[in-house]
Design a protein around this motif. Structure first.
Motif, short mmCIF file in Angstrom:
data_model
loop_
_atom_site.label_atom_id
_atom_site.label_comp_id
_atom_site.label_asym_id
_atom_site.label_seq_id
_atom_site.Cartn_x
_atom_site.Cartn_y
_atom_site.Cartn_z
N LYS A 175 0.84 -1.10 -0.08
CA LYS A 175 -0.19 -0.80 -0.34
C LYS A 175 0.81 1.20 -0.25
CE LYS A 175 -4.08 2.64 2.72
NZ LYS A 175 -4.49 2.10 4.06
N TYR A 176 0.49 2.38 -0.40
CA TYR A 176 1.01 3.54 -1.17
C TYR A 176 0.67 4.66 0.64
CZ TYR A 176 2.56 7.79 -3.02
OH TYR A 176 3.52 8.81 -2.53
N PHE A 177 1.63 5.08 0.96
CA PHE A 177 1.71 5.65 1.87
C PHE A 177 2.08 7.30 1.52
CE2 PHE A 177 0.64 1.73 4.04
CZ PHE A 177 -0.16 1.88 4.65
N LYS A 178 1.69 8.42 1.37
CA LYS A 178 2.00 9.81 1.02
C LYS A 178 3.11 9.97 2.15
CE LYS A 178 0.38 14.14 0.04
NZ LYS A 178 -0.65 15.06 -0.45
N GLY A 179 4.07 10.08 1.33
CA GLY A 179 5.69 10.23 2.19
C GLY A 179 6.16 9.63 2.81
N THR A 180 6.10 8.16 2.19
CA THR A 180 6.88 7.46 2.81
C THR A 180 7.51 6.09 2.31
OG1 THR A 180 5.18 6.42 3.61
CG2 THR A 180 6.54 7.68 5.30
N GLY A 181 5.84 6.52 1.42
CA GLY A 181 6.40 5.28 -0.03
C GLY A 181 5.14 3.88 0.10
N TYR A 182 5.69 2.60 -1.04
CA TYR A 182 4.97 1.48 -0.34
C TYR A 182 5.42 0.91 0.82
CZ TYR A 182 2.49 2.00 -4.75
OH TYR A 182 1.73 2.29 -5.59
N ARG A 183 4.77 -0.17 1.62
CA ARG A 183 4.61 -0.46 2.71
C ARG A 183 4.53 -1.70 2.90
NH1 ARG A 183 4.12 3.87 5.93
NH2 ARG A 183 2.64 3.14 7.38
N ILE A 184 4.00 -2.67 3.56
CA ILE A 184 4.01 -4.30 2.84
C ILE A 184 2.20 -4.02 4.61
CG2 ILE A 184 3.15 -6.31 3.50
CD1 ILE A 184 6.48 -6.94 2.95
N VAL A 185 1.17 -4.06 4.22
CA VAL A 185 0.00 -4.11 4.93
C VAL A 185 -0.50 -6.09 5.34
CG1 VAL A 185 -2.58 -4.02 5.43
CG2 VAL A 185 -0.84 -2.36 4.19
N PRO A 186 0.10 -6.39 6.69
CA PRO A 186 0.39 -7.39 7.58
C PRO A 186 -1.60 -7.97 6.87
CG PRO A 186 0.80 -6.26 9.57
CD PRO A 186 0.37 -5.55 7.75
N GLU A 187 -1.36 -9.21 6.57
CA GLU A 187 -2.21 -10.31 6.72
C GLU A 187 -3.64 -10.16 7.46
OE1 GLU A 187 0.28 -13.22 8.14
OE2 GLU A 187 0.33 -11.12 6.67
N VAL A 188 -4.74 -10.37 7.15
CA VAL A 188 -5.93 -10.59 8.22
C VAL A 188 -6.52 -11.46 8.27
CG1 VAL A 188 -8.22 -9.84 8.49
CG2 VAL A 188 -6.36 -8.27 7.54
N PRO A 189 -6.08 -12.51 9.20
CA PRO A 189 -6.21 -14.01 9.19
C PRO A 189 -8.12 -14.61 9.39
CG PRO A 189 -5.03 -13.70 11.13
CD PRO A 189 -5.47 -12.25 10.38
N GLY A 190 -9.09 -12.99 9.64
CA GLY A 190 -10.45 -13.14 9.86
C GLY A 190 -11.22 -14.84 10.35
#
Length: 489
Positions: A175-190
């Motif tokens: 996911k792109y975060f303005k000012g910091t660039g792309y980061r990994i959003v962890p998985e959601v087990p559900g």
């Protein structure tokens, strides 16, 4: 002479012998005591072991029941008692628990005592002390029955089956975060369960009269396919962060269209082992938007006539037209290079200038109403003349619109179904319609075209046609319109 004394001299060897006898007796007593103790221990061990010939060892659990010291009959009775009040606890995610009650599904249990006796016999009572040190768990074979339809109904009513309370798993993603660039959003087990897997696990637990069932351990949940530790995902994030600083700047005259790295990074479809895959559909969609915005071919435009008033030109193929197929390929290649650049798009055809007046300042102007032509070169009027256009009476009227000189040819022969004309200067601009000299005519202009016009071409006086031919080039705009104006003196 001999003297009497009271000191007895005992030989040294005799004293040592007496001491050895005492030690021997002591060891005999110790050894005898040890033998007696060992005998008593063995006797006690055997006596206690005989107790487990018909009962279960300590720390023995059978079907979830503590069977320590019980015989088969006692255990069977205990199992039947458990069945009467039986409930299966479902351990779910987020520390949520639910129950399936035996009496709600008509649970019935039959115990085969001989199966329990087999477990007792397999214990080996001789080793009872050693076997008693560890916990032993058994699942005795039981004949458990229940109503399948009632079980299905109970499962259906569980919270974990309620779509309103269920969260589907989500893959880890970038996911792109303005000012910091792309980061990994962890998985959601559900907490979405596999229905068939759940029912199978429940039936298995019921068959063994288990007290609880862990849905997690039994693999009853759907799991995300991609985790935050996925190496491919990490590599992709690294590549995307390289692309966010990239730009492709399109130049349209004084206007510029900037495709930034954030947008480009969204088109990166996959990254594997350093190889980048671009979503071609998104690239083509972007190029199509460029074409829709900046193409001028086949679009209406206003044209200020030599008479003063402006007219609306709605037809004609003249103008900028982006070659979408070639441009999409070129843009994809630019993206894969990872290098910023500034350029024009790939055109299928070009106009003379950018902006509203894409026809530029060199063009041929034709008023089909007045049958008069104006020729402009670099903004200066270099020629004007009357002409004869397509015959209206025969349905051959010359169409309005903005076109371009397709090519020029000297000494051409124009052929049709009912005519053959030799011309010295041939300048087609709308398929088979073009400008050319007409040495067979002595008069031009006025209303000649209405009843005695051409097959659609623009008939010109030979000398005027020569000047036009020498002035125009391939691609020179030809603007045809109708406009009624006061008669010129």
């Amino acid at each position: 002479m001999d003297f009497a004394t009271n000191n007895y001299n005992i030989p040294e060897a005799h004293a040592e012998g007496q001491l050895a006898k005492k030690k021997y007796k002591l060891w005999v007593i110790i050894l005898l005591s040890a033998v007696i103790c060992l005998f008593l221990l063995v006797f006690l061990y055997v006596i206690l072991g005989m107790r487990y010939r018909d009962s279960f060892f300590p720390k023995t659990t059978i079907n979830g029941i503590d069977a320590s010291g019980m015989d088969s009959e006692e255990l069977a009775q205990k199992i039947l008692e458990k069945a009467e009040t039986y409930s299966l606890v479902l351990d779910e995610r987020d520390q949520h628990q639910e129950q399936i009650l035996g009496d709600r599904i008509n649970l019935r249990v039959e115990v085969a005592v001989e199966k329990l006796e087999e477990i007792v016999r397999e214990q080996n009572s001789v080793l009872w002390l050693f076997k008693s040190m560890g916990i032993k768990e058994y699942q005795a074979e039981l004949n458990v029955s229940f109503d399948e339809e009632l079980l299905s109904e109970e499962i259906r009513k569980l919270d974990c089956m309620d779509s309103g309370q269920v969260t589907a798993p989500k893959d880890a993603h970038e996911k792109y975060f303005k000012g910091t660039g792309y980061r990994i959003v962890p998985e959601v087990p559900g907490n979405k369960v596999k229905k068939k897997k759940l029912k199978m696990a429940v039936r298995e637990a019921l068959s063994d009269l288990k007290d609880s069932l862990s849905l997690e351990k039994k693999g009853c949940y759907y799991a995300p396919k991609v985790s935050k530790s996925d190496e491919d995902l990490k590599e992709k994030v690294g590549v995307l962060n390289q692309y966010i600083d990239m730009t492709v700047t399109y130049v349209f005259g004084e206007k510029k269209e900037i495709l930034d790295g954030v947008q480009i990074s969204k088109w990166i479809q996959d990254v594997r082992k350093g190889k980048v895959t671009v979503d071609e559909k998104k690239v083509r969609k972007y190029v199509a938007r460029l074409a829709d915005t900046y193409n001028t071919a086949y679009k209406s435009r206003n044209f200020k006539t030599s008479y003063g008033p402006a007219v609306r030109i709605d037809q004609g193929d003249y103008g900028f037209k982006i070659d979408q197929e070639r441009e999409a390929k070129t843009l994809k290649k630019n993206i894969l290079s990872g290098k910023s650049r500034e350029r024009e798009p790939v055109y299928a055809q070009r106009a003379a200038a950018y902006g509203a007046k894409d026809y530029g300042d060199t063009y041929v102007e034709l008023n089909l109403t007045t049958q008069h032509l104006f020729l402009y070169k670099k903004g200066k009027r270099v020629l004007e003349t009357d002409f004869v256009s397509g015959c209206l009476a025969k349905g051959n009227g010359t169409p309005c619109g903005i076109y371009a000189i397709t090519y020029k040819q000297r000494d051409a022969v124009l052929k049709g179904a009912d005519y053959r004309s030799e011309v010295s200067y041939w300048m087609p601009f709308n398929r088979g319609i073009g400008l050319h000299d007409a040495n067979w005519r002595t008069k031009f202009g006025k209303d000649i075209y209405k009843s005695n016009g051409s097959h659609g071409c623009i008939n010109l006086p030979p000398q005027k046609a020569k000047i036009i031919y020498e002035t125009v080039e391939k691609g020179t705009p030809v603007i045809c319109y109708t406009l009624t104006v006061p008669e010129r003196k």
